[in-house]
Each structure stands twice: as structure tokens, then as C-alpha cells.
Design a protein around this motif. Sequence first.
Motif, PDB file in Angstrom:
ATOM      1  N   UNK A  40       0.800  -1.218   0.000  1.00 38.68           N
ATOM      2  CA  UNK A  40       0.000   0.000   0.000  1.00 38.68           C
ATOM      3  C   UNK A  40       0.837   1.274   0.000  1.00 38.68           C
ATOM      4  N   UNK A  41       2.122   1.153   0.310  1.00 39.69           N
ATOM      5  CA  UNK A  41       3.007   2.324   0.288  1.00 39.69           C
ATOM      6  C   UNK A  41       3.262   2.756  -1.152  1.00 39.69           C
ATOM      7  N   UNK A  42       3.387   4.050  -1.367  1.00 39.61           N
ATOM      8  CA  UNK A  42       3.823   4.576  -2.654  1.00 39.61           C
ATOM      9  C   UNK A  42       5.327   4.768  -2.570  1.00 39.61           C
ATOM     10  N   UNK A  43       6.051   3.700  -2.876  1.00 43.57           N
ATOM     11  CA  UNK A  43       7.509   3.709  -2.759  1.00 43.57           C
ATOM     12  C   UNK A  43       8.127   3.268  -4.076  1.00 43.57           C
ATOM     13  N   UNK A  44       9.347   3.746  -4.330  1.00 41.49           N
ATOM     14  CA  UNK A  44      10.090   3.295  -5.499  1.00 41.49           C
ATOM     15  C   UNK A  44      11.546   3.044  -5.116  1.00 41.49           C
ATOM     16  N   UNK A  45      12.177   2.220  -5.942  1.00 42.24           N
ATOM     17  CA  UNK A  45      13.626   2.040  -5.900  1.00 42.24           C
ATOM     18  C   UNK A  45      14.172   2.776  -7.117  1.00 42.24           C
ATOM     19  N   UNK A  46      15.393   3.278  -7.009  1.00 46.07           N
ATOM     20  CA  UNK A  46      16.011   4.004  -8.124  1.00 46.07           C
ATOM     21  C   UNK A  46      17.374   3.402  -8.445  1.00 46.07           C
ATOM     22  N   UNK A  47      17.754   3.506  -9.720  1.00 47.37           N
ATOM     23  CA  UNK A  47      19.111   3.092 -10.093  1.00 47.37           C
ATOM     24  C   UNK A  47      20.089   4.101  -9.505  1.00 47.37           C
ATOM     25  N   UNK A  48      21.296   3.654  -9.264  1.00 48.65           N
ATOM     26  CA  UNK A  48      22.272   4.487  -8.546  1.00 48.65           C
ATOM     27  C   UNK A  48      22.693   5.730  -9.320  1.00 48.65           C
ATOM     28  N   UNK A  52       4.833   9.933 -11.036  1.00 46.70           N
ATOM     29  CA  UNK A  52       5.024   9.053 -12.184  1.00 46.70           C
ATOM     30  C   UNK A  52       3.840   9.238 -13.121  1.00 46.70           C
ATOM     31  N   UNK A  53       4.122   9.664 -14.349  1.00 41.51           N
ATOM     32  CA  UNK A  53       3.037   9.903 -15.309  1.00 41.51           C
ATOM     33  C   UNK A  53       2.222   8.626 -15.499  1.00 41.51           C
ATOM     34  N   UNK A  54       0.914   8.758 -15.345  1.00 40.11           N
ATOM     35  CA  UNK A  54       0.011   7.622 -15.504  1.00 40.11           C
ATOM     36  C   UNK A  54      -0.366   6.939 -14.202  1.00 40.11           C
ATOM     37  N   UNK A  55       0.296   7.299 -13.106  1.00 44.23           N
ATOM     38  CA  UNK A  55      -0.034   6.726 -11.799  1.00 44.23           C
ATOM     39  C   UNK A  55      -0.441   7.850 -10.851  1.00 44.23           C
ATOM     40  N   UNK A  56      -1.454   7.597 -10.029  1.00 43.37           N
ATOM     41  CA  UNK A  56      -1.894   8.643  -9.103  1.00 43.37           C
ATOM     42  C   UNK A  56      -0.953   8.777  -7.908  1.00 43.37           C
ATOM     43  N   UNK A  57      -0.918   9.950  -7.336  1.00 44.56           N
ATOM     44  CA  UNK A  57      -0.210  10.155  -6.082  1.00 44.56           C
ATOM     45  C   UNK A  57       1.255  10.492  -6.237  1.00 44.56           C
ATOM     46  N   UNK A  58       1.874  10.650  -5.096  1.00 42.99           N
ATOM     47  CA  UNK A  58       3.293  10.961  -5.002  1.00 42.99           C
ATOM     48  C   UNK A  58       3.997   9.751  -4.399  1.00 42.99           C
ATOM     49  N   UNK A  59       5.087   9.340  -5.009  1.00 43.97           N
ATOM     50  CA  UNK A  59       5.883   8.212  -4.537  1.00 43.97           C
ATOM     51  C   UNK A  59       7.115   8.754  -3.820  1.00 43.97           C
ATOM     52  N   UNK A  60       7.660   7.951  -2.925  1.00 46.25           N
ATOM     53  CA  UNK A  60       8.852   8.337  -2.181  1.00 46.25           C
ATOM     54  C   UNK A  60       9.974   7.349  -2.499  1.00 46.25           C
ATOM     55  N   UNK A  61      11.174   7.874  -2.758  1.00 43.50           N
ATOM     56  CA  UNK A  61      12.338   7.011  -2.978  1.00 43.50           C
ATOM     57  C   UNK A  61      12.680   6.363  -1.641  1.00 43.50           C
ATOM     58  N   UNK A  62      12.526   5.044  -1.558  1.00 45.77           N
ATOM     59  CA  UNK A  62      12.786   4.283  -0.332  1.00 45.77           C
ATOM     60  C   UNK A  62      13.835   3.198  -0.519  1.00 45.77           C
TER      61      UNK A  62
END
Length: 119
Positions: free
Chosen positions: A47-55, A70-80
Motif C-alpha cells: 500500500x506504500x507509494x515507494x520506489x527504488x532508483x538506479x544508482x 510518475x506519469x500515468x499513476x496517481x499520487x506521489x511516490x517516495x524514494x525508499x
Amino acid sequence: MFAASIAQAQSDEWESLSVAASAYNSLPSQTANNPAIAAWGDRLKPGMNAIAVSRDLIKKGLTHGTKVRIKGLPGVYIVRDKMAARWKNKIDIYMGKDVTAALEWGMRHDIEIEYAENS
């Protein structure tokens, strides 16, 4: 408090970037260690809006705690979380334990994201 965080997200200065995007889950088969613990030590919960990112994206300002739209997805995600060093210009969207949603997302290229640097 929630209204204040929305107002803050709207007032941040956003940078744009085009990336590849895949999805991942909290499953032992998809992680190196504990599937609920991200690389920076955050506990991931469905349920969290989280993402991983490349280094390489970390060097561009998408550091731990950065807000991302993220275009096409609702809400704000957090880099976790951060990805293995082999990945470049890529995000991985956390989808809890919903393997079907992750498979439906698949791997997409040229996904537009906006991020609030130093947020």
C-alpha cells in the motif's frame, strides 16, 4: 497534517526526467535479503507509494526520501530503495505483494517522472 503535506508537495520545485520503469514486490524471490527491508533500511509495507532508483539517478538528485510523480499513476511516490549497480536510468515501483499488478506493469520505457529535488 495530510493537507499540509499535499500543500508542500504542490509547492516544491519539480524536475522532469524520462526513465525506464519496472515493478517489484515484497517477496523473498525478488530481493537479496529481507523482502520487507529496503536498501536504506526503510520497512516496506503493501500500500506504500515507494520506489527504488538506479544508482545513477541518486547522483541526479533522486536520493532517499525524494518525492516522485510518475506519469500515468496517481499520487506521489517516495524514494525508499536503491537498485543494484548494473541498472541505469531506471526506477522500480513497489507493488507490495501484488504480483499480478507488477506483471501487468511489466517493463516500460520512456516513462516521464517529476521529482522534487532535496525534498
